[in-house]
Design an enzyme around this catalytic site. Structure first.
Site, PDB file in Angstrom:
ATOM      1  N   ASP A  72    -101.866 -26.142 113.940  1.00  0.00           N
ATOM      2  CA  ASP A  72    -100.887 -25.534 113.020  1.00  0.00           C
ATOM      3  C   ASP A  72     -99.490 -25.560 113.629  1.00  0.00           C
ATOM      4  O   ASP A  72     -98.845 -24.523 113.773  1.00  0.00           O
ATOM      5  CB  ASP A  72    -101.319 -24.114 112.644  1.00  0.00           C
ATOM      6  CG  ASP A  72    -100.676 -23.639 111.338  1.00  0.00           C
ATOM      7  OD1 ASP A  72    -100.028 -24.468 110.665  1.00  0.00           O
ATOM      8  OD2 ASP A  72    -100.800 -22.449 111.001  1.00  0.00           O
ATOM      9  N   GLY A  76    -102.856 -12.805 110.367  1.00  0.00           N
ATOM     10  CA  GLY A  76    -102.875 -11.369 110.619  1.00  0.00           C
ATOM     11  C   GLY A  76    -101.500 -10.846 110.987  1.00  0.00           C
ATOM     12  O   GLY A  76    -100.514 -11.567 110.919  1.00  0.00           O
ATOM     13  N   LEU A  95     -93.893  -7.216 114.140  1.00  0.00           N
ATOM     14  CA  LEU A  95     -93.007  -8.364 114.384  1.00  0.00           C
ATOM     15  C   LEU A  95     -93.126  -9.373 113.256  1.00  0.00           C
ATOM     16  O   LEU A  95     -92.195 -10.120 112.977  1.00  0.00           O
ATOM     17  CB  LEU A  95     -93.385  -9.059 115.693  1.00  0.00           C
ATOM     18  CG  LEU A  95     -93.107  -8.299 116.984  1.00  0.00           C
ATOM     19  CD1 LEU A  95     -93.713  -9.047 118.161  1.00  0.00           C
ATOM     20  CD2 LEU A  95     -91.607  -8.146 117.190  1.00  0.00           C
ATOM     21  N   GLY A  96     -94.294  -9.423 112.644  1.00  0.00           N
ATOM     22  CA  GLY A  96     -94.458 -10.392 111.577  1.00  0.00           C
ATOM     23  C   GLY A  96     -95.862 -10.333 111.026  1.00  0.00           C
ATOM     24  O   GLY A  96     -96.752  -9.755 111.622  1.00  0.00           O
ATOM     25  N   ILE A  97     -96.009 -10.924 109.861  1.00  0.00           N
ATOM     26  CA  ILE A  97     -97.320 -11.005 109.246  1.00  0.00           C
ATOM     27  C   ILE A  97     -97.518 -12.448 108.858  1.00  0.00           C
ATOM     28  O   ILE A  97     -96.693 -13.015 108.153  1.00  0.00           O
ATOM     29  CB  ILE A  97     -97.395 -10.120 107.993  1.00  0.00           C
ATOM     30  CG1 ILE A  97     -97.001  -8.691 108.352  1.00  0.00           C
ATOM     31  CG2 ILE A  97     -98.790 -10.123 107.422  1.00  0.00           C
ATOM     32  CD1 ILE A  97     -96.933  -7.767 107.164  1.00  0.00           C
ATOM     33  N   VAL A 151     -98.679  -9.106 113.609  1.00  0.00           N
ATOM     34  CA  VAL A 151     -98.332  -9.102 115.020  1.00  0.00           C
ATOM     35  C   VAL A 151     -97.415  -7.919 115.306  1.00  0.00           C
ATOM     36  O   VAL A 151     -96.434  -7.695 114.600  1.00  0.00           O
ATOM     37  CB  VAL A 151     -97.583 -10.387 115.412  1.00  0.00           C
ATOM     38  CG1 VAL A 151     -97.462 -10.487 116.925  1.00  0.00           C
ATOM     39  CG2 VAL A 151     -98.276 -11.601 114.873  1.00  0.00           C
ATOM     40  N   LYS A 165    -101.719  -9.209 118.389  1.00  0.00           N
ATOM     41  CA  LYS A 165    -102.020  -9.807 117.082  1.00  0.00           C
ATOM     42  C   LYS A 165    -103.374  -9.341 116.591  1.00  0.00           C
ATOM     43  O   LYS A 165    -104.369  -9.495 117.276  1.00  0.00           O
ATOM     44  CB  LYS A 165    -102.013 -11.319 117.242  1.00  0.00           C
ATOM     45  CG  LYS A 165    -102.315 -12.060 115.978  1.00  0.00           C
ATOM     46  CD  LYS A 165    -101.899 -13.487 116.107  1.00  0.00           C
ATOM     47  CE  LYS A 165    -101.303 -13.966 114.821  1.00  0.00           C
ATOM     48  NZ  LYS A 165    -100.369 -15.028 114.969  1.00  0.00           N
ATOM     49  N   GLY A 193    -100.489 -15.846 108.096  1.00  0.00           N
ATOM     50  CA  GLY A 193    -101.756 -16.111 107.441  1.00  0.00           C
ATOM     51  C   GLY A 193    -102.927 -15.542 108.235  1.00  0.00           C
ATOM     52  O   GLY A 193    -103.953 -15.196 107.681  1.00  0.00           O
TER      53      GLY A 193
END
Ligand SMILES: *[C@@H]1O[C@H](CO)[C@@H](O)[C@H](O)[C@H]1NC(C)=O
Ligand SMILES: *[C@@H]1O[C@H](CO)[C@@H](O)[C@H](O)[C@H]1NC(C)=O
Ligand SMILES: *[C@@H]1O[C@H](CO)[C@@H](O)[C@H](O)[C@H]1NC(C)=O
Ligand SMILES: *[C@@H]1O[C@H](CO)[C@@H](O)[C@H](O)[C@H]1NC(C)=O
Ligand SMILES: *[C@@H]1O[C@H](CO)[C@@H](O)[C@H](O)[C@H]1NC(C)=O
Ligand SMILES: *[C@@H]1O[C@H](CO)[C@@H](O)[C@H](O)[C@H]1NC(C)=O
Ligand SMILES: *[C@@H]1O[C@H](CO)[C@@H](O)[C@H](O)[C@H]1NC(C)=O
Ligand SMILES: *[C@@H]1O[C@H](CO)[C@@H](O)[C@H](O)[C@H]1NC(C)=O
Length: 642
Positions: free
Chosen positions: A469, A356, A350-352, A358, A373, A354
Site C-alpha cells: 500500500d 484503523g 492523529l488520523g483514521i 492512530v 494504531k 482504512g
C-alpha cells in the site's frame, strides 16, 4: 347514492394521495423499491446502509411522481420532510453519507460508491443529461470533489460537486445564532426540503428532532429546476460507503407535490433507533449501576472493591494465547497503552485510515513518544501468522522505514506501536493547500529515501516483504523531513481474512497494478507500480486520480504519459514549485514514474534498478510507447472490488 358518490370520492382521493402525497411514520409494510445495502428493519426503520464497505444502497418511492403539468412547464412546488440518524463505525469517522434524491430512474447499478454517492460515476458525473437533483448529507471530507468539510449538507445538481453547501446546523429561532449539528452523532435529526415553483426557491432546513422547523433555511438557493427535473421523476434516498461504514437510517418521511407544506410526521410514533453503546460506555454503565447499591450496603464495601477490580480488570483485559509466549518481549500491556494515549482520547487522534485509528502517545515509564494504531479484527483465523509476521517485521531496521516497536492484543482488537513521526504524513504537505509546500530538493530527498526503504523491504532481509500500500499518505516524515515507509504488512491481515469486511484487493485506487485488479497476485512488481504512481504524485503535487479534472487529466499517469509523448513532460510538474526545480531531476522522476507504472509487470524495473537510476549510478532505459490506456486504471475505477 350518496354512499356511492362518497365512495368514489374516497377512491379518487386515495388514488391522488397515493401518488401526490404520502406520509410514512416508520416503514413497516411500506412498499419501497430498494437495492444494495438498503432494507427495512423489523422495527420499521429504513436502513440505507449497514456494516458493509465499498457499496451503495437505494430506496425509492416505487412509482414516479409527476412534477410538471406538461413537458415545457415549470416545475410544481413540492415539499418533503424526513427524520434520519447516522450511526458511524467510529464516532469521528464518517463515510460519503446519504442523499435525498430526485431522479428519472431508480436504476443506479452503474453508479460508483464513495464520493460518487451511489448516484454518479466517473463518466457521467457533471453531465446535464443525468437530470439528478440531490441533497447530500456528507460526513467525509473529499477535497477531490471540493467538499468544504466532513460534516456538511449540499445541493448537488447532476454532479457530486455541490452547487451550494453549508456546515451542518441550524439557526435558532430564539436568538438567531447558528448552532452546529454533528451528522455522525447517532442523534435523530429532521430535514425539510421545500421548492417554491413560482419564485424558484429551493430550501433545505435541518434541526434536531423535536425542534420545530427553524424559520431560516440552512441552504436557500434560487434554481430554475425546469431543465433539470423531467415530467416524471422518482423520489428517494441513496447512501454510499467507502473504506469505513456507517448505518444510515430514515425513521419517517412525508412528501407533498404541488404544495408547500409536506404533511407533518407524527414524531412520537417513529420507530425506535438501535441502542448501541461503545464498549467503554458499557463499562461506565456497569459502574453506575453498581455504585449506589454498593454505597447503600456499606458492609459490602470489600465486595465493591472486588467489583471495581473486576471492572478494572475487564477494562484492561487483554487477549493472550499460548503461541504468543515467544513474542512476549514485543508485547505492550493494554494498560500501558491506555495511559499513554489518555484512554485513546480523541484529542490525541492523529488520523483514521482504512485499517484503523492512530493515536499519539507518551509511554508512561520511558516518556518515549509513540504512535499507537488500533486495528479491529474479528476472526482468529490468520492472526497468529500475522502477529508472527508483525513481530518479525519489528526486527527490520532502516532509516527509511518506520520502526514497529511492539503490539498488544485484545478481543477483536490488535494494537500496534510505532515510532512517532513528528511531521506526519507526506500527503498533508503535497495536497493540503493550507500547509507550506515542499521545495524540490526536499521532494527529491524524500523520493530517494522511500526508494531505498522499499528496496530494503524487497531485498535487504532474509524474507521478501511486500509493502502492498505505497502512497503519499503512507509515507511519514521524521523530524529531519526524511521520508519513511509506514504501514507495511498491514494489508496482510486483511488478506488472511482476519479482518471484517475484507475485499480481496487491498490497496488504493490509482496505485493498484492492473494485474492485481485481474488476478490479485501480489508481487514486488506491484509495489513498484505503486511506487511509480507515488513518484508522479510527488512531482506533480496532485493525486493519482482526480475525478473533477478534465477527462484528459483525471488519471495522472495517463496525463503525464500524454505530455511525455508531446515532449513536454515537465509541464506536468506541481505548479506550486514555481521555478524552483532541477529540470534534469524532475524529468528523471517523471520518466521513472512512467517506467515503474508500466502495465506489464515484466517491463517494470526492480527497486534495486530504481535506486541506481535515482542515484545516477545507472541510466534510465528508453521508454517505449504503448498503445491504448497506459494505466489500466480506468477499469479499476469502475470495477468495485468484489
Ligand atoms: C448488509 O445488507 C445487505 C443487504 O440487505 C446484506 O446482503 C449484507 O449481508 C448486510 N451486511 C452486513 C454486514 O450486515
Ligand atoms: C410495490 O409497488 C410496485 C409499483 O407500484 C408494484 O409493482 C408492486 O406490486 C408493489 N408491491 C407490493 C408488495 O405491494
Ligand atoms: C456510468 O453510468 C451511466 C448510466 O448512468 C452508464 O451508461 C455508463 O456506462 C456508466 N459508466 C461506467 C464507466 O460505468
Ligand atoms: C452526457 O451524456 C450523454 C448521454 O449519456 C452523452 O451523449 C454525452 O456525450 C455526455 N456529455 C458529456 C460532456 O460527456
Ligand atoms: C450547478 O453546478 C453545475 C456545475 O458546477 C453547473 O453546471 C450548473 O449550472 C449549476 N446549476 C445551477 C442551477 O446553479
Ligand atoms: C426559503 O427560506 C427563506 C428564508 O430562509 C424564506 O424566506 C423562503 O420563504 C423559503 N422558501 C421556501 C420555498 O420555503
Ligand atoms: C426556466 O427555464 C425554462 C427552460 O430552461 C424556461 O423556459 C423558463 O422560462 C425559465 N423560467 C423562468 C421563470 O426563468
Ligand atoms: C448494535 O449491536 C448489536 C449487537 O452488539 C449488533 O448486532 C448491531 O449490528 C449493532 N447495531 C449498530 C447500529 O451498530
Amino acid at each position: 347514492m350518496l354512499l356511492k358518490i362518497s365512495f368514489w370520492a374516497l377512491l379518487l382521493k386515495l388514488a391522488l394521495s397515493a401518488t401526490d402525497e404520502f406520509t410514512f411514520n416508520g416503514f413497516r409494510d411500506v412498499n419501497l423499491s430498494m437495492d444494495g445495502l438498503a432494507g427495512i428493519t423489523s422495527d420499521g426503520l429504513l436502513r440505507l446502509s449497514n456494516a458493509t464497505m465499498h457499496a451503495n444502497g437505494h430506496a425509492f418511492f416505487p412509482v414516479p411522481l409527476r412534477f410538471k403539468r406538461s413537458l415545457a412547464d415549470n416545475v410544481f412546488s413540492f415539499s418533503t420532510t424526513f427524520v434520519f440518524a447516522i450511526f458511524p463505525e467510529h464516532p469521528l469517522l464518517g463515510t460519503s453519507g446519504f442523499t435525498f434524491v430526485i431522479s428519472p430512474s431508480k436504476d443506479f447499478t452503474q453508479a460508483s460508491e464513495n464520493y460518487f454517492l451511489g448516484l454518479f460515476n466517473r463518466t457521467n458525473n457533471g453531465n446535464a443529461s443525468n437530470h439528478i437533483l440531490a441533497v447530500e448529507f456528507d460526513t467525509w471530507y473529499s477535497p477531490e470533489v471540493k467538499d468544504i468539510d466532513n460534516n456538511h449538507v449540499g445541493i448537488d445538481i447532476n454532479s457530486v460537486i455541490s452547487n451550494k453547501s453549508h456546515h451542518a446546523g441550524f439557526t435558532s429561532d430564539d436568538d438567531g445564532k447558528f448552532q452546529n449539528l454533528i451528522l455522525l452523532s447517532s442523534q435523530p435529526m429532521q430535514v425539510w426540503i421545500d421548492y417554491d415553483g413560482i419564485d424558484m426557491q429551493f430550501n433545505v432546513t435541518l434541526a434536531p428532532l423535536w425542534t420545530p422547523k427553524p424559520k431560516t433555511a440552512l441552504l436557500s438557493s434560487t434554481i430554475n429546476l425546469s431543465s433539470i427535473i423531467l415530467h416524471h421523476m422518482y423520489v428517494g434516498f441513496s447512501a454510499s460507503v467507502g473504506t469505513s461504514y456507517s448505518y444510515h437510517y430514515i425513521l419517517g418521511w412525508s412528501f407533498k407535490m404541488n404544495g408547500i407544506n409536506a404533511p407533518d410526521l407524527d414524531l412520537s410514533s417513529l420507530p425506535p433507533l438501535p441502542q448501541n453503546l461503545t464498549s467503554l460506555e458499557k463499562h461506565d454503565k456497569i459502574l453506575s449501576l453498581w455504585m449506589p447499591l454498593a454505597i447503600s450496603l456499606f458492609v459490602l464495601i470489600n465486595a465493591v472493591g472486588v467489583i471495581i477490580m473486576v471492572v478494572r480488570k475487564k477494562k484492561f483485559a487483554e487477549f493472550h494465547e499460548d503461541w504468543e509466549l515467544e513474542f512476549e518481549s514485543n508485547r505492550f500491556s493494554y494498560e500501558q497503552l491506555y495511559k499513554a494515549t489518555g484512554g485513546f482520547n480523541d484529542k490525541y487522534l492523529l488520523g483514521i485510515g482504512g485499517f484503523g485509528s492512530v493515536y499519539r502517545g507518551l509511554l508512561p515509564a520511558s516518556k518515549v513518544e509513540v504512535a499507537v494504531k488500533k486495528v479491529s479484527h474479528e476472526s482468529k483465523q490468520g492472526v497468529r501468522e500475522f502477529v508472527a509476521e508483525i513481530v518479525s517485521l519489528g526486527k527490520l531496521r532502516h532509516r527509511n522505514v518506520v520502526q514497529l516497536l511492539g503490539y498488544c492484543r485484545r478481543k477483536g482488537e490488535l494494537i500496534l506501536v510505532y515510532e512517532y513521526m513528528p511531521n506526519g504524513s507526506l500527503d498533508n504537505f503535497l495536497f493540503n493547500q493550507g500547509k507550506p509546500t515542499l521545495n524540490w530538493s526536499m521532494r527529491f530527498q524524500i523520493i530517494k529515501g522511500v526508494a531505498s526503504g522499499l528496496q530494503y523491504l524487497h531485498e535487504g532481509w532474509d524474507q521478501v516483504v511486500i509493502h502492498r500500500d505505497i502512497k503519499a499518505s503512507n509515507v511519514l516524515l521524521d523530524s529531519d523531513m526524511n521520508g519513511r515507509l509506514g504501514d507495511f504488512g498491514l494489508a496482510r491481515l486483511y488478506e488472511h481474512g482476519a479482518a471484517p469486511q475484507t475485499t480481496n484487493v487491498v490497496g488504493t485506487l490509482g496505485f493498484l497494478a492492473p494485474e492485481l485488479a485481474r488476478a490479485c497476485k501480489v508481487t514486488t512488481s506491484s509495489d513498484v507500480f505503486a511506487f511509480g504512481a507515488f513518484l508522479l504524485e510527488v512531482a506533480c503535487g496532485r493525486r493519482a486520480i482526480e475525478p473533477n479534472k478534465q477527462e484528459m487529466e483525471q488519471v495522472l499517469v495517463d496525463w503525464v504519459f500524454a505530455n511525455w509523448k508531446k515532449g513536454m513532460i515537465h509541464e506536468t510538474r506541481d505548479p506550486r514549485l514555481g521555478e524552483d526545480y532541477v529540470l534534469q531531476e524532475l524529468e528523471l522522476v517523471l520518466k521513472l514514474g512512467l517506467f515503474c507504472s508500466h502495465p506489464l509487470p515484466s517491463a517494470r524495473p526492480s527497486m534495486r534498478q530504481v535506486t541506481q537510476i535515482l542515484n545516477e549510478v545507472a541510466p534510465l532505459p528508453p521508454l517505449l510507447p504503448y498503445q491504448c490506456h497506459f494505466s489500466g486504471i480506468d477499469s479499476q475505477l469502475h470495477n468495485k472490488p468484489e
